[in-house]
Scaffold this active site. Structure first.
Site, PDB file in Angstrom:
ATOM      1  N   ARG A   1      36.826  40.659  36.698  1.00  0.00           N
ATOM      2  CA  ARG A   1      38.241  40.668  37.061  1.00  0.00           C
ATOM      3  C   ARG A   1      38.659  41.046  38.477  1.00  0.00           C
ATOM      4  O   ARG A   1      39.762  40.734  38.877  1.00  0.00           O
ATOM      5  CB  ARG A   1      39.022  41.590  36.124  1.00  0.00           C
ATOM      6  CG  ARG A   1      39.009  41.219  34.669  1.00  0.00           C
ATOM      7  CD  ARG A   1      39.977  40.082  34.436  1.00  0.00           C
ATOM      8  NE  ARG A   1      40.092  39.767  33.017  1.00  0.00           N
ATOM      9  CZ  ARG A   1      41.040  40.301  32.247  1.00  0.00           C
ATOM     10  NH1 ARG A   1      41.916  41.113  32.738  1.00  0.00           N
ATOM     11  NH2 ARG A   1      41.089  39.959  30.984  1.00  0.00           N
TER      12      ARG A   1
ATOM     13  N   ARG B   1      39.954  47.523  43.996  1.00  0.00           N
ATOM     14  CA  ARG B   1      39.439  48.375  42.931  1.00  0.00           C
ATOM     15  C   ARG B   1      38.444  47.529  42.157  1.00  0.00           C
ATOM     16  O   ARG B   1      38.613  46.321  42.017  1.00  0.00           O
ATOM     17  CB  ARG B   1      40.544  48.900  42.026  1.00  0.00           C
ATOM     18  CG  ARG B   1      41.419  47.816  41.472  1.00  0.00           C
ATOM     19  CD  ARG B   1      42.485  48.341  40.549  1.00  0.00           C
ATOM     20  NE  ARG B   1      43.086  47.189  39.867  1.00  0.00           N
ATOM     21  CZ  ARG B   1      43.619  47.245  38.670  1.00  0.00           C
ATOM     22  NH1 ARG B   1      43.625  48.360  37.995  1.00  0.00           N
ATOM     23  NH2 ARG B   1      44.140  46.167  38.128  1.00  0.00           N
TER      24      ARG B   1
ATOM     25  N   ASP C   1      40.439  45.016  29.168  1.00  0.00           N
ATOM     26  CA  ASP C   1      40.233  43.650  29.637  1.00  0.00           C
ATOM     27  C   ASP C   1      38.806  43.198  29.369  1.00  0.00           C
ATOM     28  O   ASP C   1      38.558  42.104  28.853  1.00  0.00           O
ATOM     29  CB  ASP C   1      40.532  43.553  31.142  1.00  0.00           C
ATOM     30  CG  ASP C   1      42.004  43.806  31.434  1.00  0.00           C
ATOM     31  OD1 ASP C   1      42.822  43.692  30.503  1.00  0.00           O
ATOM     32  OD2 ASP C   1      42.335  44.118  32.587  1.00  0.00           O
TER      33      ASP C   1
ATOM     34  N   TRP D   1      48.708  47.366  25.135  1.00  0.00           N
ATOM     35  CA  TRP D   1      48.230  46.192  25.887  1.00  0.00           C
ATOM     36  C   TRP D   1      49.179  45.876  27.052  1.00  0.00           C
ATOM     37  O   TRP D   1      48.758  45.457  28.135  1.00  0.00           O
ATOM     38  CB  TRP D   1      48.106  44.974  24.964  1.00  0.00           C
ATOM     39  CG  TRP D   1      47.891  43.741  25.782  1.00  0.00           C
ATOM     40  CD1 TRP D   1      46.699  43.270  26.239  1.00  0.00           C
ATOM     41  CD2 TRP D   1      48.912  42.891  26.323  1.00  0.00           C
ATOM     42  NE1 TRP D   1      46.906  42.166  27.037  1.00  0.00           N
ATOM     43  CE2 TRP D   1      48.253  41.916  27.107  1.00  0.00           C
ATOM     44  CE3 TRP D   1      50.303  42.870  26.232  1.00  0.00           C
ATOM     45  CZ2 TRP D   1      48.943  40.912  27.775  1.00  0.00           C
ATOM     46  CZ3 TRP D   1      51.001  41.872  26.909  1.00  0.00           C
ATOM     47  CH2 TRP D   1      50.317  40.911  27.666  1.00  0.00           C
TER      48      TRP D   1
ATOM     49  N   ASP E   1      50.935  46.912  29.935  1.00  0.00           N
ATOM     50  CA  ASP E   1      50.862  48.012  30.900  1.00  0.00           C
ATOM     51  C   ASP E   1      52.223  48.622  31.212  1.00  0.00           C
ATOM     52  O   ASP E   1      52.302  49.748  31.686  1.00  0.00           O
ATOM     53  CB  ASP E   1      50.314  47.487  32.235  1.00  0.00           C
ATOM     54  CG  ASP E   1      48.797  47.436  32.233  1.00  0.00           C
ATOM     55  OD1 ASP E   1      48.185  48.239  31.522  1.00  0.00           O
ATOM     56  OD2 ASP E   1      48.241  46.582  32.953  1.00  0.00           O
TER      57      ASP E   1
ATOM     58  N   LYS F   1      56.328  38.561  35.258  1.00  0.00           N
ATOM     59  CA  LYS F   1      55.270  39.388  34.666  1.00  0.00           C
ATOM     60  C   LYS F   1      55.674  39.895  33.261  1.00  0.00           C
ATOM     61  O   LYS F   1      56.145  39.134  32.439  1.00  0.00           O
ATOM     62  CB  LYS F   1      54.923  40.535  35.606  1.00  0.00           C
ATOM     63  CG  LYS F   1      54.388  40.008  36.936  1.00  0.00           C
ATOM     64  CD  LYS F   1      53.025  40.353  37.365  1.00  0.00           C
ATOM     65  CE  LYS F   1      52.354  41.571  37.055  1.00  0.00           C
ATOM     66  NZ  LYS F   1      50.913  41.495  37.302  1.00  0.00           N
ATOM     67  N   GLU F   2      55.530  41.206  33.040  1.00  0.00           N
ATOM     68  CA  GLU F   2      55.710  41.716  31.673  1.00  0.00           C
ATOM     69  C   GLU F   2      57.162  41.669  31.204  1.00  0.00           C
ATOM     70  O   GLU F   2      57.446  41.952  30.054  1.00  0.00           O
ATOM     71  CB  GLU F   2      55.182  43.150  31.568  1.00  0.00           C
ATOM     72  CG  GLU F   2      53.681  43.271  31.398  1.00  0.00           C
ATOM     73  CD  GLU F   2      52.934  43.289  32.715  1.00  0.00           C
ATOM     74  OE1 GLU F   2      53.520  42.914  33.759  1.00  0.00           O
ATOM     75  OE2 GLU F   2      51.744  43.674  32.713  1.00  0.00           O
TER      76      GLU F   2
ATOM     77  N   THR G   1      42.177  36.538  34.384  1.00  0.00           N
ATOM     78  CA  THR G   1      43.176  36.883  33.372  1.00  0.00           C
ATOM     79  C   THR G   1      42.570  36.767  31.979  1.00  0.00           C
ATOM     80  O   THR G   1      41.758  35.876  31.721  1.00  0.00           O
ATOM     81  CB  THR G   1      44.434  35.974  33.473  1.00  0.00           C
ATOM     82  OG1 THR G   1      44.986  35.798  32.160  1.00  0.00           O
ATOM     83  CG2 THR G   1      44.134  34.607  34.011  1.00  0.00           C
ATOM     84  N   GLY G   2      43.024  37.654  31.123  1.00  0.00           N
ATOM     85  CA  GLY G   2      42.535  37.660  29.750  1.00  0.00           C
ATOM     86  C   GLY G   2      42.924  36.406  28.989  1.00  0.00           C
ATOM     87  O   GLY G   2      42.421  36.162  27.886  1.00  0.00           O
TER      88      GLY G   2
HETATM   89  O1  IFM Z   1      46.944  44.065  29.352  1.00  0.00           O
HETATM   90  C1  IFM Z   1      47.216  44.112  30.716  1.00  0.00           C
HETATM   91  C2  IFM Z   1      45.907  44.009  31.447  1.00  0.00           C
HETATM   92  O2  IFM Z   1      45.083  45.096  31.131  1.00  0.00           O
HETATM   93  C3  IFM Z   1      46.096  43.935  32.947  1.00  0.00           C
HETATM   94  N1  IFM Z   1      46.993  42.872  33.294  1.00  0.00           N
HETATM   95  C4  IFM Z   1      48.287  42.951  32.633  1.00  0.00           C
HETATM   96  C5  IFM Z   1      48.145  42.999  31.126  1.00  0.00           C
HETATM   97  C6  IFM Z   1      49.528  43.147  30.472  1.00  0.00           C
HETATM   98  O3  IFM Z   1      50.192  44.280  30.940  1.00  0.00           O
END
Ligand code: IFM
Length: 798
Positions: free
Chosen positions: A331, A341, A348, A489, A491, A633-634, A706-707
């Protein structure tokens, strides 16, 4: 509008308009030496660590990804010069033809200008720390051409902090020199601080001092040495360093030639064997073929042919590639995460490891072990840690990318800060990944291996799993729902002592996998104990989290529910509803209603938004999410990672049409023809796509790392196509659109290969009415067959 197209035959994406709206990324290298490059060869390389051992410089967050790994060409008769990868010189695209072919672990830059055809392929052989630039030039004119070829890259001060701030030491501690055709770069304060740069030819000139090569008040677009056609022969100690080797050559009409440049780790002497080997272009071809075979071996473990061409291209090539890049690079190397980092993000990496145990079991296993060592004895994971800290083979040592300025492994007290640092979901994912790994490989003995805890002591893998489940069983709020802690999950959802619906659903899912595993290995006592816990979790969820038409997202510390029908902002949330259904907590009608609400409130043509409407007013009881711009984003974007959870949920409900509608909306492939909206590359899932509440609705950002890569692959293969390994059998349980008449999957599993043909004569979404193995009916999945054998499987839906 489009900027390129998929070439499935060659497993390449061809960018035929290189002025893409943003960088389109590729990853070169699959082991220690790696490069992140864009469609104009902008980017950087590193050895093992982008944070501590950056080799070439990158100017983060600048308008272009620069500097790059480029080759300049100069017509020595006219003085005209250009670069093969378009940038940095950047000729008018109406007068020159540039193409970039991003392939699996290589990129090829092609240019046709001034009747010179040129190609620069950048690759890193499988097991050698050397970056090769394979350059082919062809004179397409009717007169002899006198050309100069110049390489260019800029060296970095290795450690990202050093390279970006306070140069009082680094600037005076870097040196370069040139001897016998090889440039040696030395970061004097590091014991192993050397790189070399060489070529397949005897150079006619060189430069190692960046500012001498470029000249004052110039940059990579117009280097003085290239402009005048002659290097300065600069090198020395202090300053900024680069690697320029010049070759003058003459090409007759129609003549073609091939030269190569090499960038490697170590002192000058290390160059000799690579130079010798790769001066022979046949060896470059062999390295290229080895890379192709490496990827072929992975990709052929799951190949699919469906009525959905985008799905085929994605699953057969790019989605697996992206998921593999995530598990390999963990990542932190990209143009966004510029190596500032590194290490492992607990949640993740746990999720990344779920997706590819079939194509990369060794790496998944290594990651699982690293994560298990990053687990505290209390059962929560260290949110971000360096696996080297806990590596038994490196105990007490510095990391392998050793340097006096590197921080040695800290004391445990500096690493483990107690529950205030814990995220409520982190370790639960690991339970699921271990279960998936065992289903794929059958390696039950893993459970008995003894592994240390991050804060001291040790236990078996099985014991670690129990501690994770117990932690979530213990850390609950007044309603019996898991506490949100620092974050779940998401953040940006910081519920602290409040409760997270998603984590309780996740807990139930992890418990379910663990109970099945325990039963399979004969640990019936544990299975029963944890079944009691699972029932309590399920009851608490259904008693406290249902809101009438959907599940809420959580409860704040003061007892306020988040995501209810009376909320004006953050009314419906994707994570809790998808997990309620996928985990099995939501039975029957509630599941249907919850996912109908997801469709109604969160669906867009680019995928499902994370929540809607977006938050507009800061509310620190909910968390940082309320301070993020709406639609970003979130906070109400189409966050890609949780989208596949909804596909799995719909597959569980048996609604294949809906599942595929969601799948297609997010599919990057399907946006190739309208890429001016997406902007980012159509061969990679991005972390997020701007949601409806943002003016740039549909714009995607943060590719590759990305996951969503792993989850998209996992959800599509395991739940849409429904081919998923179990502890002792291969389950075939597709959930597809009604109009699909058939599809085929070739799946390798535990050494045997299964050619699976699925027929859908009654046009249903789900339900296998007949299953055959080599012509004979089988009842409940395909039992594992002998390694080395090949079998035909027929599944008829109806
Ligand atoms: O789940 C997180 C992930 O650990 C890092 N990127 C953002 C995601 C959602 O907040």
């Amino acid at each position: 509008m489009r900027y390129g197209y998929f070439d499935n035959q060659n497993r390449e994406y061809i960018v035929d308009r290189v002025d893409t709206p943003v960088s389109w990324t590729n990853y070169i290298g699959v082991n220690d030496m790696c490069a992140v490059l864009n469609q104009t060869a902008g980017g950087y390389s590193f050895y093992q660590s982008p944070q501590y051992h950056r080799i070439t410089r990158f100017r983060p967050n600048a308008p272009m990804e620069s500097p790059g790994h480029c080759v300049y060409l100069r017509d020595d008769d006219t003085g005209k010069y250009w670069s093969i990868s378009w940038q940095p010189v950047g000729m008018d695209l109406n007068r020159a033809k540039y193409t970039c072919r991003h392939g699996l672990s290589y990129s090829k830059f092609l240019c046709d200008y001034q009747k010179i055809r040129a190609a620069q392929t950048i690759l890193i052989p499988l097991n050698e720390p050397v970056e090769i630039w394979d350059v082919v030039l062809e004179n397409d004119s009717e007169r002899p051409r006198r050309l100069s070829v110049f390489s260019y890259l800029e060296f970095s001060f290795h450690q990202i902090d050093m390279d970006n701030q306070n140069f009082q030491m680094s600037l005076y501690a870097a040196g370069s020199d040139y001897e016998d055709g090889v440039i040696e770069y030395d970061l004097h304060y590091e014991e192993q601080g050397y790189q070399w740069f060489a070529s397949s030819f005897e150079p006619d000139g060189f430069d190692c001092l960046r500012d001498r090569f470029l000249g004052s008040y110039r940059d990579e677009r117009n280097p003085q040495a290239v402009e005048r056609g002659e290097c300065f022969g600069s090198c020395g100690t202090t300053g900024n360093h680069c690697a320029v080797l010049q070759k003058k050559l003459t090409l007759s009409p129609g003549e073609k030639t091939r030269v190569a440049f090499f960038l490697g780790e170590g002192k000058r002497a290390a160059a000799a064997p690579y130079r010798k080997k790769y001066a022979n272009p046949e060896n470059i071809d062999r390295a290229f073929a080895d890379l192709a075979k490496f990827w072929d071996d992975k990709l052929t473990r799951f190949q699919v042919q469906t009525p959905n061409p985008g799905m085929d291209t994605s699953l057969n090539i790019w989605n697996l590639y992206q998921a593999e890049v995530n598990i390999m690079f963990s990542r932190f190397a990209s143009f966004i995460e510029v190596g500032g980092r590194t290490g492992l993000g607990f949640r993740d990496t746990s999720q990344d490891a779920m997706a590819v145990p079939h194509s990369n079991p060794q790496k998944c296993r290594q990651r699982l072990m690293q994560l298990l060592r990053g687990l505290t004895s209390e059962g929560y994971g260290l949110h971000l840690f360096q696996p080297e800290w806990f590596d038994p083979e490196r105990k007490g040592e510095r990391q392998s990318f050793q340097s006096p300025t590197m921080i040695p492994t800290p004391d445990r007290s500096e690493i483990v800060h107690g529950i205030k640092d814990a995220c409520s979901d982190d370790a639960l994912w690991l339970v699921g990944s271990i279960v998936e790994y065992i289903k794929e490989t059958g390696e039950i003995s893993l459970l008995n291996e003894t592994v240390s805890y991050a804060d001291g002591g040790d236990g078996t893998v099985y014991e670690h799993m129990k501690r994770i489940l117990d932690f979530s069983g213990r850390e609950i709020g007044p309603d019996g729902i898991c506490k949100g802690l620092r974050a779940d999950w998401n953040d940006c959802l910081n519920l602290g002592g409040g409760e997270s619906a998603m984590v309780s659903f996740l807990h139930f899912w992890a418990l379910d996998g663990f109970i099945q595993l325990s039963r399979f290995v004969g640990k019936t006592q544990e299975a029963e104990t944890y079944a009691v816990m699972a029932k309590a979790v399920k009851d608490a969820c259904n008693d406290h989290l249902w809101d009438g038409k959907w599940y809420i997202r959580g409860i704040t510390e003061s007892g306020r529910k988040i995501g209810t029908c009376s909320d004006r902002e953050g009314k419906v949330h994707l994570e809790s509803n998808a997990w309620a259904v996928f985990s099995g907590v939501a039975d029957g009608e509630r599941g249907m209603l919850a996912m109908d609400s997801v469709d109604r409130y969160l669906y867009t043509p680019y995928g499902l938004m994370l929540n809607a409407p977006s938050y507009t007013k800061p509310d620190d009881e909910i968390g940082f999410v309320t301070r993020v711009y709406p639609g970003v984003k979130e906070n109400g974007s189409i966050f890609s990672h949780p989208n596949p959870w909804a596909w799995c949920a719909e597959a569980r409900l048996g609604r294949g049409d809906r599942a595929m509608k969601f799948y297609n909306a997010l599919l990057p492939y399907d946006q190739n023809e309208k890429i001016e909206i997406r902007q980012s590359e159509p061969y990679s899932y991005c972390q997020f796509v701007m949601g409806k509440d943002h003016p740039a609705f549909g714009r995607a950002r943060h590719p590759f790392m990305t996951g969503s890569a792993g989850w998209a692959y996992y959800a599509a293969t395991h739940y849409l196509l429904g081919v998923r390994p179990d502890f002792d059998r291969l389950t075939i349980d597709p959930c597809i659109p009604k109009d699909w008449a058939e599809f085929d999957v070739v799946r390798a599993w535990r050494g045997a290969v299964y050619e699976i043909h699925v027929e859908n004569p009654d046009h249903v979404c789900k339900g296998v009415k007949r299953l055959e193995l080599d012509g004979s009916a089988v009842a409940d999945g395909i039992p594992a067959q002998q390694a080395g054998s090949r079998h035909k499987v027929l599944a008829v839906l109806g």
